[in-house]
Design a protein around this motif. Structure first.
Motif, PDB file in Angstrom:
ATOM      1  N   ARG A 220      52.077  34.724  27.679  1.00  0.00           N
ATOM      2  CA  ARG A 220      53.060  33.771  28.169  1.00  0.00           C
ATOM      3  C   ARG A 220      52.969  33.724  29.693  1.00  0.00           C
ATOM      4  NH1 ARG A 220      53.200  33.217  23.478  1.00  0.00           N
ATOM      5  NH2 ARG A 220      54.966  32.787  22.094  1.00  0.00           N
TER       6      ARG A 220
ATOM      7  N   VAL B  36      61.705  34.904  24.710  1.00  0.00           N
ATOM      8  CA  VAL B  36      60.273  34.602  24.737  1.00  0.00           C
ATOM      9  C   VAL B  36      59.469  35.881  24.521  1.00  0.00           C
ATOM     10  CG1 VAL B  36      58.382  33.745  26.167  1.00  0.00           C
ATOM     11  CG2 VAL B  36      60.574  32.556  26.169  1.00  0.00           C
TER      12      VAL B  36
ATOM     13  N   ARG C  93      63.916  25.149  22.946  1.00  0.00           N
ATOM     14  CA  ARG C  93      64.311  24.773  24.304  1.00  0.00           C
ATOM     15  C   ARG C  93      65.828  24.788  24.449  1.00  0.00           C
ATOM     16  NH1 ARG C  93      66.250  20.139  26.307  1.00  0.00           N
ATOM     17  NH2 ARG C  93      66.048  19.805  28.547  1.00  0.00           N
TER      18      ARG C  93
ATOM     19  N   ASN D 193      57.695  20.735  30.067  1.00  0.00           N
ATOM     20  CA  ASN D 193      59.135  20.857  29.822  1.00  0.00           C
ATOM     21  C   ASN D 193      59.874  19.553  30.114  1.00  0.00           C
ATOM     22  OD1 ASN D 193      59.478  23.515  28.822  1.00  0.00           O
ATOM     23  ND2 ASN D 193      59.149  24.348  30.866  1.00  0.00           N
TER      24      ASN D 193
ATOM     25  N   GLU E 236      59.399  36.587  20.913  1.00  0.00           N
ATOM     26  CA  GLU E 236      58.411  35.724  20.260  1.00  0.00           C
ATOM     27  C   GLU E 236      57.007  36.309  20.412  1.00  0.00           C
ATOM     28  OE1 GLU E 236      58.592  31.901  22.019  1.00  0.00           O
ATOM     29  OE2 GLU E 236      60.568  31.405  21.217  1.00  0.00           O
TER      30      GLU E 236
ATOM     31  N   VAL F 260      59.130  35.495  31.984  1.00  0.00           N
ATOM     32  CA  VAL F 260      59.326  35.608  30.543  1.00  0.00           C
ATOM     33  C   VAL F 260      60.738  36.119  30.273  1.00  0.00           C
ATOM     34  CG1 VAL F 260      58.575  36.821  28.457  1.00  0.00           C
ATOM     35  CG2 VAL F 260      56.879  36.027  30.120  1.00  0.00           C
TER      36      VAL F 260
ATOM     37  N   GLN G   1      67.088  28.373  24.590  1.00  0.00           N
ATOM     38  CA  GLN G   1      66.709  29.115  25.787  1.00  0.00           C
ATOM     39  C   GLN G   1      67.186  28.469  27.081  1.00  0.00           C
ATOM     40  OE1 GLN G   1      62.447  29.372  25.347  1.00  0.00           O
ATOM     41  NE2 GLN G   1      62.547  30.851  23.679  1.00  0.00           N
TER      42      GLN G   1
ATOM     43  N   ARG H  66      52.478  26.203  24.221  1.00  0.00           N
ATOM     44  CA  ARG H  66      53.533  26.707  23.345  1.00  0.00           C
ATOM     45  C   ARG H  66      54.873  26.744  24.073  1.00  0.00           C
ATOM     46  NH1 ARG H  66      54.635  29.529  18.746  1.00  0.00           N
ATOM     47  NH2 ARG H  66      56.381  30.995  18.887  1.00  0.00           N
ATOM     48  N   GLN H  67      54.871  27.219  25.310  1.00  0.00           N
ATOM     49  CA  GLN H  67      56.124  27.361  26.050  1.00  0.00           C
ATOM     50  C   GLN H  67      56.774  26.016  26.352  1.00  0.00           C
ATOM     51  OE1 GLN H  67      54.156  30.640  28.644  1.00  0.00           O
ATOM     52  NE2 GLN H  67      56.311  30.646  29.240  1.00  0.00           N
ATOM     53  N   SER H  68      55.973  24.947  26.448  1.00  0.00           N
ATOM     54  CA  SER H  68      56.535  23.651  26.831  1.00  0.00           C
ATOM     55  C   SER H  68      56.456  22.615  25.717  1.00  0.00           C
ATOM     56  CB  SER H  68      55.816  23.121  28.077  1.00  0.00           C
ATOM     57  OG  SER H  68      54.432  22.970  27.836  1.00  0.00           O
TER      58      SER H  68
ATOM     59  N   LEU I 214      53.438  23.789  32.879  1.00  0.00           N
ATOM     60  CA  LEU I 214      54.682  24.207  32.241  1.00  0.00           C
ATOM     61  C   LEU I 214      55.835  23.287  32.649  1.00  0.00           C
ATOM     62  CD1 LEU I 214      55.181  26.573  30.311  1.00  0.00           C
ATOM     63  CD2 LEU I 214      56.004  27.889  32.259  1.00  0.00           C
TER      64      LEU I 214
ATOM     65  N   ALA J 244      49.241  29.286  25.997  1.00  0.00           N
ATOM     66  CA  ALA J 244      50.566  29.816  26.304  1.00  0.00           C
ATOM     67  C   ALA J 244      51.456  28.726  26.910  1.00  0.00           C
ATOM     68  CB  ALA J 244      50.451  31.000  27.262  1.00  0.00           C
TER      69      ALA J 244
END
Length: 712
Positions: free
Chosen positions: A625, A633, A464, A233, A636, A629, A467, A276-278, A229, A273
């Motif tokens: 995720r 997020v 990004r 990022n 989402e 969180v 958030q 998607r998050q990064s 992650l 996960a």
């Protein structure tokens, strides 16, 4: 971990231990390829059997090499590698590539040999690449330190850099992308069993490398997956797309991965996960790398996911529409003023809807393309454009390409082309598109997938930014930690829900009864109807044990049910420790959801959400995720599941309290972080999501503690 990887990729001197005079063998090829590709540094073959190798002076030992090489290549038998690595440590060598196989991927004695290598590398601070790998290639600086037929070829340097845990596959990606795909590479490294410098270390370096624009990775598993992650990022912040394979996702694939590079796969849902998050793009085929790479090289990102399609083939337009919508794009209705413009020049038998079909009329008037493209890019409802030109070739193709290039130059919106003509019959047209950096593809599906990938990445950047100022909820409970300290058995529902309450997650009204009279008193206080459940750390699945009764409406029913569930529990497991019977309110008019926490040994805590029953158990319609969180997020997670319309109020049902559900997910995330040293798994099933404004309530919960075994 060493961070001076520029020294690895561009070494001033290289030693080759085990170099062979037979330049066609694996131990002979690295020196041959370094020389043939014009390596500018100093070469030191090491082998006590030879005076020279390939006209280069050969040394009997590494100790006798006149300087400390930046990179040493080890090409000796597995049983000798540890001693050679110690020699590298004594010499002060910073980086080593161990090509040799026969370590953890073989199991048994190989595991011990690899553990010895790891210890030696740590003792001496050596950056080890491998073992069981194929080497590296720095095309830009002519460093071809590896073996295999792929090293025979010359390559044009580009802006794509890759790291792969598989040597053969990784170099095949480089070869096909560079030679056939028009996507030249800058650097390529294979990491094999990855006991030292890891995939994420190399990605982190590529992010810092100013000449790398696109990063590609192939992984079977990451031992340092908890960094994924963070590194992803970083790449997103640097606006460097990362295209990633994650393989070994089936049971058979995991077995193959362990025998291949001995890497632990981990749960695919958690990798996805993290991707998607990064903002990491998952790829499935070599062609994806080529196609997505071309897309990113256009230098434009769409402001949204709204695509307009222009075609001279209605069927191809439908095919692309289906592909793009399936991948999260929209093909919107065009603005009325756009329709008015198109109506003035598109033939009456064409289509002014989206996709716009200008028909074969362009064979008679190529200006139709320019006029249509201009009208479309001016539409405020359009973020990007794809044009399908079928098999136009020759002079007509060149005229159409001229119109496209001119139209694309008048907008900053991405313009993609699907053009199925062979390269040989439309060379001038394709050259014009390439010069203007307009991506073009042979099939509608490939074009659509590439456009969707670009759109997905653009949305990841926007997400990004949205958030970046959002803070994740942080909570702590000394009471919960005290409750769980030293626990080794499953935590029963009553106590698990007490833990949930400590973190602000609403639970049902209930009481733990240790006698029938206490159960009756609790039911009268709560109010009928009630449910009763046997509480035992030895019975995780109460329904399976028939230790649950629902909708009990009176004292008489309760008294009978109390005896029944206790008898069933003892019959199910005679030795079970019974803590009591939980008396609980019945919840009506709620949507059943499931929340969960898994404390993964690689990733750390992750949060799961899905709807209850068949949605989660059979359809696997859940979202994950990595914690922490945030609220956006969590939203989402809720909105991305296929069953979301049930919560939104499908078929006349009242909308559920999604805001309260989002709040519960963020509180569960805070719990997962605070209790990461205490819990291995947590299930809230069901969590009832009541109609909007009425909140949520956890009706059942189970905690599996983090034991010595799960801490491994």
């Amino acid at each position: 971990m060493r961070t001076d990887l520029e020294r690895f990729f561009n070494p001033r001197a290289i030693a080759i231990i085990g170099a062979s005079q037979d330049l066609n063998t694996i131990s002979g090829q690295p020196l041959k390829f370094l020389k043939s590709h014009g390596y500018q540094g100093r070469l030191y073959p090491v082998n006590p059997r030879y005076q020279e190798v390939a006209d280069v002076k050969c040394y009997p030992s590494l100790a006798e090499v006149p300087e400390v090489p930046d990179l040493t290549l080890i090409l000796v038998n597995a049983s000798r590698v540890a001693d050679v690595l110690r020699q590298c440590g004594a010499k002060g060598v910073p980086y080593v590539i161990i090509f040799t196989s026969g370590f953890s991927e073989m199991g048994g004695e190989g595991v011990k040999l690899q553990q010895e290598l790891t210890a030696i590398a740590r003792e001496h601070g050596i950056g080890v690449i491998g073992p069981n790998c194929q080497g590296m290639m720095n095309i830009a600086d002519q460093v071809f330190a590896g073996f295999g037929s792929v090293f025979n070829a010359d390559y044009e340097p580009g802006t794509v850099s890759m790291v792969s845990q598989s040597g053969g596959f990784g170099f095949s990606v480089l070869n096909l992308s560079s030679k056939d795909g028009g996507l030249p590479f800058r650097q390529m490294v294979t990491t094999g069993n990855e006991i030292g410098v890891s995939t994420l270390d190399f990605i982190d370096y590529y992010i810092r490398d100013p000449k790398t624009e696109i990063i590609v990775g192939y992984i079977e598993g990451l031992r340092d997956a908890g960094r994924l992650l963070e590194v992803g990022n970083k790449a997103l912040a640097a606006r460097k797309p990362v295209l990633m394979w994650k393989v070994g996702n089936t049971e058979q694939g995991q077995l193959a991965a362990r025998s291949h590079t001995a890497n632990l796969g981990g749960a695919m849902a958690l990798y996805q996960a993290a991707f998607r998050q990064s903002g990491i793009l998952q790829v499935e085929d070599i062609q994806d790398v080529v196609d997505y790479g071309r897309a990113f090289r256009c230098g434009r990102l769409p402001r949204g996911n709204r695509l307009a399609i222009i075609t001279i083939s209605g069927g191809a337009g439908i095919l692309m529409t289906d592909e793009c919508i399936a991948r999260g794009m929209r093909v919107p209705k065009l603005a009325p003023e756009t329709g008015d413009k198109l109506r003035s020049f598109v033939p009456a038998y064409g289509s002014l809807l989206n996709p716009v079909d200008v028909t074969a009329a362009i064979f008679n008037n190529t200006e139709l393309i320019g006029l249509t493209l201009q009208a479309i890019v001016d539409d405020p409802n359009v973020d990007c454009v794809a044009m399908i030109n079928a098999s136009l070739q020759g002079e007509l193709a060149a005229k159409v390409a001229t119109q496209i290039v001119a139209g694309a130059a008048r907008t900053d919106k991405p313009v993609f082309i699907c053009w199925s003509a062979r390269d040989a019959v439309a060379p001038e047209a394709y050259a014009m598109l390439d010069a203007a950096r307009i991506p073009h593809y042979k099939s509608p599906v490939r074009c659509g997938r590439a456009m969707a990938a670009l759109s997905w990445y653009a949305e990841a950047l926007r997400r990004r930014d949205r958030q970046s100022t959002e803070k994740a909820l942080t909570l702590g409970s000394a009471t919960a930690r005290k409750m769980l300290k030293g626990i080794t058995a499953d935590v029963t529902e009553y106590n698990a829900k007490r833990v949930l309450s400590e973190y602000g997650i609403p639970v049902t009204r209930e009481a733990l009864a240790r006698s029938k009279d206490e159960a009756l008193e609790a039911a009268r206080s709560i109010g009928y109807p009630v449910a009763i459940k046997v509480q035992s750390p030895d019975i995780s699945h109460k329904t399976e044990a028939r230790a649950v009764r629902l909708n009990i409406a009176s004292d008489g029913e309760l008294a009978s049910a109390y005896d029944e569930v206790l008898a069933n529990a003892r019959a199910y497991k005679e030795s079970a420790q019974i803590e009591g019977v939980l008396v609980q309110e019945m919840i009506k008019n709620g949507v059943e959801a499931i929340l969960g926490v898994t404390n993964d040994p690689l990733f750390g805590p992750a949060v799961m959400f899905g709807l209850g029953g068949i949605f989660a158990e059979v359809l696997k319609d859940v979202s994950f995720r990595l914690a922490p969180v945030t609220a956006s997020v969590a939203r989402e997670m809720v909105e991305e599941i296929a069953g979301y319309p049930v919560l939104a109020g499908a078929r006349g049902r009242p909308p559920a309290d999604v805001d309260a559900l989002v709040d519960a997910i963020t509180h569960l995330s805070a719990l997962a972080i605070d209790l990461k040293d205490y819990i291995s798994e947590l299930d809230v099933n069901p969590l009832f999501v009541l109609p909007a404004g009425r909140g949520v309530k956890a009706a059942d919960a189970l905690i599996r503690p983090k034991t010595a075994e799960t801490r491994k």
